[in-house]
Write an enzyme that holds these catalytic residues in place. Sequence first.
Site, PDB file in Angstrom:
ATOM      1  N   GLU A 208      14.611  -0.946   7.497  1.00  0.00           N
ATOM      2  CA  GLU A 208      13.442  -0.530   6.723  1.00  0.00           C
ATOM      3  C   GLU A 208      13.813   0.344   5.531  1.00  0.00           C
ATOM      4  O   GLU A 208      12.971   1.016   4.951  1.00  0.00           O
ATOM      5  CB  GLU A 208      12.452   0.195   7.647  1.00  0.00           C
ATOM      6  CG  GLU A 208      11.977  -0.736   8.759  1.00  0.00           C
ATOM      7  CD  GLU A 208      11.047  -0.073   9.751  1.00  0.00           C
ATOM      8  OE1 GLU A 208      10.713   1.110   9.556  1.00  0.00           O
ATOM      9  OE2 GLU A 208      10.647  -0.745  10.712  1.00  0.00           O
ATOM     10  N   LYS A 338      -1.038  -3.533  12.892  1.00  0.00           N
ATOM     11  CA  LYS A 338      -0.052  -4.543  12.499  1.00  0.00           C
ATOM     12  C   LYS A 338      -0.712  -5.895  12.696  1.00  0.00           C
ATOM     13  O   LYS A 338      -0.974  -6.291  13.840  1.00  0.00           O
ATOM     14  CB  LYS A 338       1.189  -4.447  13.389  1.00  0.00           C
ATOM     15  CG  LYS A 338       2.016  -3.182  13.199  1.00  0.00           C
ATOM     16  CD  LYS A 338       3.107  -3.098  14.249  1.00  0.00           C
ATOM     17  CE  LYS A 338       4.095  -1.976  13.961  1.00  0.00           C
ATOM     18  NZ  LYS A 338       5.003  -1.754  15.111  1.00  0.00           N
TER      19      LYS A 338
END
EC number: 4.2.1.11
Length: 428
Positions: A208, A338
């Site tokens: 990330e 999500k």
Amino acid sequence: MENPYEIVAVIAREILDSRGNPTVEVDVHTPISMGRAAVPSGASTGTHEAVELRDGGKRYHGKGVRRAVENVNKIIAPELVGMDVRWQREIDRLLIELDGTENKSNLGANAILAVSLAVAKAAANALELPLYQYLGGVNAYVLPVPLSNVINGGVHAGNDLDFQEFMIMPIGANSFREAIRWVSETYHVLKKVIAEKYGKNAVNVGDEGGFAPPMKEVTEPLDVLIKAIEEAGYKPGEEIALALDAASSEFYKDGKYIVSGKEYTREELLELYKELTSTYPIVSIEDPFHEEDWEGFVMITRELGKKVQIVGDDLFVTNPKRLKKGIEMGAANALLLKVNQIGTLTEAMDAAYMAFRAGYGVVVSHRSGETEDATIADLAVALNAGQIKTGAPARSDRNAKYNQLIRIEEELEGVAVYAGKNFRKVFF
């Protein structure tokens, strides 16, 4: 005249995500528009998530998505052709029915979600509206505070840190553009601070975009972050706050939590969180307990919830049924949203609205395996969520989202509001 909003073709293909693994991309065509969406995938996944269909076998080490692609092209496409692309809820309902399982394991949540998002984009393009406006209407004008994951541990890293993410939140900025500048400047100072202390090999980046230095104690990254924030010229807590994702399910074994080689009971771990939040300017903790430790979530919400946002990720997996249970019990006070955990845009937005109605915060989130698709940036603004979690300001798969938010803020010039210190309760 033919209906300009009629779906005339749905085409799926296998592409690569940011980790070099296959994922599903779908194009939805109408006579006047096209919408394209690609779906992400996670490394630390909740047990109750919708199922990502993978092929198994030798190809791509078992991670191929040809079955999911075929399910779109052979099963979903024929059903959708002829439908009005603006009927998002009906289309999503049809996708759920075609799959016929509780967890979307038949057609695959990766197949279903790619179609669901591509439909929304095709509709927005046909109506010549930006996606955030198509989904959120005229009231979509709040730019989110980024929760930027700059130090990685857990399954996202190769170090000995048990907590998975150490994030910075530029809550004191006046605009999103200013916020992302603060994050970028702090990130570059952090790189220098880590390299000085741990050597230049310690600044390789994780999935990330965050750094994964050889740290062990949970306080190490927090100390380094405070130093970086100050050296970048900002005030810790007032201008840039800290956030944690413990991802506790990953270090829970036989009824005990194991942090930095030490065993903790639920009560002892709660004491650790209390200690950390009183020492450091931590304003948000995600998954502080195991995904089935509802009691732990209730305890920490009761003890720290006024001061600190307690976010359920693996706990809720964006699932309205689990979220409802949490709301009734008083477990957590924010939802990590999500879209690929639940599998359709409609269900994800319904979960967000359920959270808002209960006074919960909503953090729109990426996954560790991402693509250049920036839909979640538009979704965060559409929902006025006030918070987005999409990695460090590095790697194009992360910056695609930040850059889209910069564009949206520019487009909303004059009406755009940056959530800032009101990130938990944008309108209250």
